[in-house]
Design a protein around this motif. Sequence first.
Motif, PDB file in Angstrom:
ATOM      1  N   CYS A   1     -69.472  16.010 112.472  1.00  0.00           N
ATOM      2  CA  CYS A   1     -69.269  16.105 111.026  1.00  0.00           C
ATOM      3  C   CYS A   1     -67.772  16.043 110.751  1.00  0.00           C
ATOM      4  O   CYS A   1     -67.011  16.890 111.194  1.00  0.00           O
ATOM      5  CB  CYS A   1     -69.868  17.411 110.497  1.00  0.00           C
ATOM      6  SG  CYS A   1     -69.361  17.746 108.799  1.00  0.00           S
TER       7      CYS A   1
ATOM      8  N   CYS B   1     -69.447  10.921 108.404  1.00  0.00           N
ATOM      9  CA  CYS B   1     -70.225  11.867 109.201  1.00  0.00           C
ATOM     10  C   CYS B   1     -71.325  11.109 109.943  1.00  0.00           C
ATOM     11  O   CYS B   1     -71.785  10.059 109.500  1.00  0.00           O
ATOM     12  CB  CYS B   1     -70.865  12.932 108.302  1.00  0.00           C
ATOM     13  SG  CYS B   1     -69.661  14.052 107.567  1.00  0.00           S
TER      14      CYS B   1
ATOM     15  N   HIS C   1     -72.717  19.212 106.210  1.00  0.00           N
ATOM     16  CA  HIS C   1     -71.352  19.635 106.558  1.00  0.00           C
ATOM     17  C   HIS C   1     -71.300  21.136 106.856  1.00  0.00           C
ATOM     18  O   HIS C   1     -70.274  21.777 106.631  1.00  0.00           O
ATOM     19  CB  HIS C   1     -70.346  19.288 105.458  1.00  0.00           C
ATOM     20  CG  HIS C   1     -70.619  17.974 104.799  1.00  0.00           C
ATOM     21  ND1 HIS C   1     -70.644  16.787 105.482  1.00  0.00           N
ATOM     22  CD2 HIS C   1     -70.921  17.673 103.507  1.00  0.00           C
ATOM     23  CE1 HIS C   1     -70.941  15.798 104.647  1.00  0.00           C
ATOM     24  NE2 HIS C   1     -71.120  16.317 103.445  1.00  0.00           N
TER      25      HIS C   1
ATOM     26  N   CYS D   1     -75.831  14.630 106.103  1.00  0.00           N
ATOM     27  CA  CYS D   1     -75.073  15.756 106.675  1.00  0.00           C
ATOM     28  C   CYS D   1     -74.795  16.795 105.580  1.00  0.00           C
ATOM     29  O   CYS D   1     -74.358  16.459 104.482  1.00  0.00           O
ATOM     30  CB  CYS D   1     -73.759  15.228 107.231  1.00  0.00           C
ATOM     31  SG  CYS D   1     -72.807  16.452 108.132  1.00  0.00           S
TER      32      CYS D   1
HETATM   33 ZN    ZN Z   1     -70.647  16.254 107.497  1.00  0.00          ZN
END
Ligand code: ZN
Length: 309
Positions: free
Chosen positions: A274, A261, A268, A266
């Motif tokens: 991502c 990512c 997500h 991140c």
């Molecule tokens: Zn991510």
Amino acid sequence: MKGTVYQTTGLWYKVKLADNKFVECRLKGKLRLKDLDTTNPIAVGDEVTVEKSEKDYNIVSIDKRNNYIIRASPRHAKKNHIIAANIQQSLLVVSLKQPKTRQGFIDRFLVTCEMYHVPAIIVFNKKDLYKAKDFSKFEEMKILYESLGYQTLLASINDAASLKVIQEKLVGKRTLISGQSGVGKSSILNEIEPDLALTTKVVSNYNEKGQHTTTFATMYDLSFGGQVIDTPGIKMMSLVNLELEEIGHYFPEIRNLVNQCKFDNCSHLNEPDCKVLEALARAQIDENRFTTYFNIYNEVKDTNYWERS
Ligand code: ZN
Ligand code: GDP
């Protein structure tokens, strides 16, 4: 003397000594206070040292645990309860019929197993009740979970061959058995090991003052080698001590992508570039599992917010 804890009821501990004899032990006062974060200093599966006084056996020390499974204490807001220690694998019994196990339940359980590094086997029981659409659902689940590294089995207490396969998985290992009430845990264990004569009821005890205490877990020896730990009354492992950033690590399909990512932190959920969201969009990540990730993320966010503010 060395021994292994088979049952805990709060004040007494049932310990199997090296000579295979079971004794009821108490805990030395000091030990009780040592571990302040947990409501129980000793759990089923613990290896302990026991000393005999004139009339009592006392646990005087605990060996370091290889692993353990904890959940939030039902009675103390800020404390955790160790369910079992030194486990080698867990067997999650589920069903697609009577009762139907929700996928979210399976996925949360697997997160717990990942957290404590315990390999998981998922048994889809009551296959005798399945219709064609249930079998195709099972096939779907089998492909999904095996791709993530979990074993899956199809079973029925009426199918001796399937029980034999489960038994083979248990030989020589210490296995934690879980699953919602009614899926057939006791039935399976009783078929595999008739001497156990487990009941479906929550095992209860009365302590010395006559107060009602619940037994959280009990370990049983298997005649063919190994032990099973039954956890009556524990419906769901709660996810304790989780940090937002680690949640993804407990989902193998997310764990495999996190390093790719764009952002190190991140979540997500809505970041650009991502890889997890991209995989989800291409249906390379199961939508239901992602929903469980999302739900856990939000729960942890809320809990941590309240704990820190
Ligand atoms: Zn991510
Ligand atoms: P537990 O709460 O998970 O221990 O579940 P039990 O072992 O008490 O089983 C709950 C009910 O499901 C009982 O009536 C069992 O006879 C039944 N049961 C267990 N396994 C099977 C199975 O493979 N097929 C069918 N049809 N019924 C089962």
